[in-house]
Design an enzyme around this catalytic site. Sequence first.
Site, PDB file in Angstrom:
ATOM      1  N   ARG A  58      -3.716  -9.963 -48.452  1.00 47.16           N
ATOM      2  CA  ARG A  58      -3.391  -9.470 -47.179  1.00 47.16           C
ATOM      3  C   ARG A  58      -1.993  -8.810 -47.105  1.00 47.16           C
ATOM      4  O   ARG A  58      -0.755  -9.291 -47.030  1.00 47.16           O
ATOM      5  CB  ARG A  58      -3.425 -10.448 -46.147  1.00 47.16           C
ATOM      6  CG  ARG A  58      -2.878 -10.242 -44.715  1.00 47.16           C
ATOM      7  CD  ARG A  58      -2.902 -11.322 -43.655  1.00 47.16           C
ATOM      8  NE  ARG A  58      -2.847 -10.840 -42.490  1.00 47.16           N
ATOM      9  CZ  ARG A  58      -1.643 -10.591 -41.775  1.00 47.16           C
ATOM     10  NH1 ARG A  58      -0.474 -10.762 -42.441  1.00 47.16           N
ATOM     11  NH2 ARG A  58      -1.644 -10.103 -40.458  1.00 47.16           N
ATOM     12  N   SER A 127     -11.823 -14.705 -38.771  1.00 49.18           N
ATOM     13  CA  SER A 127     -10.951 -15.315 -37.776  1.00 49.18           C
ATOM     14  C   SER A 127     -11.565 -15.679 -36.405  1.00 49.18           C
ATOM     15  O   SER A 127     -12.217 -14.874 -35.726  1.00 49.18           O
ATOM     16  CB  SER A 127      -9.668 -14.399 -37.508  1.00 49.18           C
ATOM     17  OG  SER A 127      -9.109 -14.085 -38.750  1.00 49.18           O
ATOM     18  N   LYS A 156       2.250 -13.711 -38.273  1.00 46.70           N
ATOM     19  CA  LYS A 156       1.689 -13.357 -37.270  1.00 46.70           C
ATOM     20  C   LYS A 156       2.337 -13.666 -35.895  1.00 46.70           C
ATOM     21  O   LYS A 156       1.848 -14.471 -35.256  1.00 46.70           O
ATOM     22  CB  LYS A 156       0.274 -13.680 -37.362  1.00 46.70           C
ATOM     23  CG  LYS A 156      -0.494 -13.174 -38.583  1.00 46.70           C
ATOM     24  CD  LYS A 156      -2.030 -13.414 -38.696  1.00 46.70           C
ATOM     25  CE  LYS A 156      -2.939 -12.455 -37.599  1.00 46.70           C
ATOM     26  NZ  LYS A 156      -4.253 -12.167 -37.726  1.00 46.70           N
TER      27      LYS A 156
END
Length: 229
Positions: A58, A127, A156
């Site tokens: 990521r 998710s 996040k």
Amino acid sequence: MVAAKKGVPRARGRWSAEDVRSSMLLYAVTDRAWLRGRSLADCVREAIEGGVTFVQLREKNAGHDEAALLARELKAVCAEAGVPFVIDDDVALAAEVGADGVHVGQSDMACAEARRILGEQAIVGVSAQTVDEALAAQAAGADYLGVGALHPTPTKPDAVDVTMDELRRICDVVSIPVVGIGGVDAACAHELAGSGVAGGAVVSAIFAADDCRRASAELARELAKVVAR
């Protein structure tokens, strides 16, 4: 609300449903922002040696060529160790480099479309933050769910928090494995006990550590005490 209903894990290819479940214990999500000049491939290799069982690339700020290079490096590291390797969001890149699969969010490419592109043998994670999202992802063919954020996290900052009660409800209504994410570290891993999760997904607790191997070993020990088997 969608009616709660357990399903039957679908048959898979290279990675069986049980392989995927057992690989959820310590799920590492990369972020080079924490590495302080260290090589991502080296840190991932050390983390796997310490106990990481699944790796997601990521790297939101990497361009295509850089992301492809990183993906190929990590694919080789993970393949050597026998650890599943997926790419966050980018289904096309996952197909290009031959990753084991992809992880998509609610605003990313739909699970069913990712499956269509990558094929039946690919691992597709989704998710989810609610029971409805979790059930929809399972119905669409997801292999596992990432549920969070469970705690505030700088990775996040715009993520909506998921309560432990909602995490338990999600684990209770789906048959596919669930990994908890968001501020999970060795100190708070015990909070996952009784939730039904198959493991914890971790970013900074591994990659911000001075010793990724040691940090991973500690996390793996703590998570093994609480995950559902």
